[in-house]
Design a protein around this motif. Structure first.
Motif, PDB file in Angstrom:
ATOM      1  N   SER A  90      44.872  43.508  35.913  1.00  0.00           N
ATOM      2  CA  SER A  90      45.615  43.789  37.148  1.00  0.00           C
ATOM      3  C   SER A  90      46.804  42.878  37.361  1.00  0.00           C
ATOM      4  O   SER A  90      47.511  43.019  38.368  1.00  0.00           O
ATOM      5  N   TRP A 106      41.300  46.148  44.235  1.00  0.00           N
ATOM      6  CA  TRP A 106      42.115  47.239  44.774  1.00  0.00           C
ATOM      7  C   TRP A 106      42.541  46.966  46.209  1.00  0.00           C
ATOM      8  O   TRP A 106      43.671  47.276  46.604  1.00  0.00           O
ATOM      9  N   LEU A 114      45.361  44.511  46.035  1.00  0.00           N
ATOM     10  CA  LEU A 114      46.622  45.158  45.685  1.00  0.00           C
ATOM     11  C   LEU A 114      47.230  45.880  46.883  1.00  0.00           C
ATOM     12  O   LEU A 114      48.447  45.850  47.099  1.00  0.00           O
TER      13      LEU A 114
END
Length: 430
Positions: A266, A319, A322
């Motif tokens: 990531s 996630w 992000l």
């Protein structure tokens, strides 16, 4: 207007205002040149800390880049502002762009060695900081000359949009390039983009200084600083941005955050996420051209940035992290639109370069110090703690500064005395 046509009209009102692109050939040229440069710069921006991480394994060593970059940025940023008021801004931009390309070539040569050395990485980081300090005042002060006064917010939005395209594609591609092709390939791309950029800069129209411009001097720099100090609205834009970036700029420790979240894949997305949020705001920025209270942009945007960074440090799901970084990017762009508009609307042309030098410090010194803070605190308290505490400190500092400088909150481009005076004297439009 029928309901069938009302919705498309409302949607079109959100789209970016392209007036500066249509009205100024130099603006179009600078926009394209900047897009090319940003792509290559972000390739190096990702490859360089990753290479330091691989050579040292130390978050403090990565964060030390900020310390190496700080002094050259301060010295050459202030001098670059005075230079922009006394020299042809086109020549300044062209010369510094060529210098940045040569430094990228140094990174390429070092990466191609059997055993790459650490010290050239810091040397290049300092050199890039010095050249950027010289260049940015000339670039920033040129916008108010080539774009009509009433299109300055639209120009800021388009420039931010360009930056986001580079910030998204550069890190995303850089992560893949470094992983599969090595640092040397990433630096090769950077060298190529700066070569193209120099060729584009050669096509810019000359931008000579005012007829009675003085040579760069400490007295001239002090005159610009004195003007900024006498304007609470300008002080507010500088102080809030410095505080937000110092406390809540964790980019330098993203490699360690990705490791801690067990999501090494990531890393490129972390660097790009903020730009995704900024891009979404940029693509729906048409409404910002109709706003007059740009000080509210600065305060609300910086507050959103801090809250989102705090949340990114708190969550353990990558996630959600992000998403928070994307929201932070949108807040940062909103604040940046407000700062850029206020600067270009209120600062007189004869001081534009020197004040642009101070602006460079306000939005560049903060991130450099923020890298040092984040790296040092991550080594002391852990990566995630360093991130979320910085976000909380950012929100608190923005609130205190807004309370101490209330004129920033009440700024109105139609009634502010400096904005009215600048509009009346603007040679590029009303």
């Amino acid at each position: 207007m029928t309901s069938a046509t009302a919705l498309p009209a409302r949607l079109s009102a959100l789209l970016p205002d392209l007036s500066p692109w249509r009205s100024s050939a130099d603006f179009r040229l600078l926009w394209v040149q900047g897009l090319v440069t940003y792509f290559g710069s972000f390739m190096a921006l990702i490859a360089l800390p990753l290479q330091i991480k691989e050579l040292t394994g130390s978050p403090l060593a990565v964060g030390a880049m900020g310390a190496v970059e700080l002094v050259p940025l301060v010295v050459f940023g202030l001098y670059g502002g005075a230079l922009a008021d006394s020299a042809d801004r086109r020549k300044v931009i062209l010369g510094t762009e060529a210098g940045l390309g040569l430094l990228a070539l140094v990174l390429l040569v070092n990466a191609a060695l059997p055993d790459p050395m650490l010290w050239p990485l810091y040397l290049v980081a300092g050199g890039v900081s010095a050249l950027a300090g010289l260049q940015r005042p000339a670039l920033d002060s040129l916008i108010a000359r080539i774009v009509p006064h009433d299109q300055l917010t639209a120009a800021a939005a388009l420039n931010s949009l360009r930056w986001q395209f580079g910030a998204i594609t550069g890190p995303a591609v850089a992560g893949l390039v470094v992983a599969y092709a090595g640092h040397a390939t990433a630096y090769t791309v950077t060298v190529v983009t700066f070569t193209v950029s120099v060729l584009l800069c050669l096509r810019l129209a000359p931008a000579p200084p005012a007829e009675h411009a003085r040579k760069p001097s400490l007295r001239g720099i002090a005159e610009g600083a004195g003007y900024a100090w006498s304007r609470p609205v300008l002080l507010g834009t500088y102080a809030i941005d410095l505080a937000a970036m110092f406390f809540a700029f964790p980019n330098t420790i993203f490699p360690f955050l990705a490791d801690e979240l067990d999501a090494e894949w990531s890393l490129g997305l972390m660097y790009a996420a903020g730009s995704v949020g900024s891009l979404v705001l940029g693509l729906t920025s048409g409404w910002t051209s109709r706003v007059r209270r740009h000080g509210l942009f600065v305060v609300f945007g910086a507050t959103a940035w801090g809250l989102a960074i705090a949340a990114a440090g708190w969550f353990s799901n990558v996630w959600l992290v992000l998403v928070c970084l994307a929201v932070a990017g949108a807040g940062d762009m909103l604040s940046g639109l407000g700062r850029s508009t206020i600067w270009n609307q209120t600062i007189p042309e004869e001081l534009r370069g020197r004040l642009a030098g101070i602006e460079v410090l306000s939005y560049s010194v903060g991130p450099q110090l923020g890298q040092v803070r984040a790296g040092a605190m991550a080594g002391w308290t852990g990566t995630r703690t360093a991130v979320w505490t910085g976000g909380v400190a950012c929100v608190a500092s923005v609130a205190l500064l807004a309370a101490a400088l209330p004129k920033l909150l009440t700024y109105d481009s139609e009634t502010d005395a400096d904005a009215v005076r600048r509009r009346r004297s603007s040679p590029s439009g009303v």
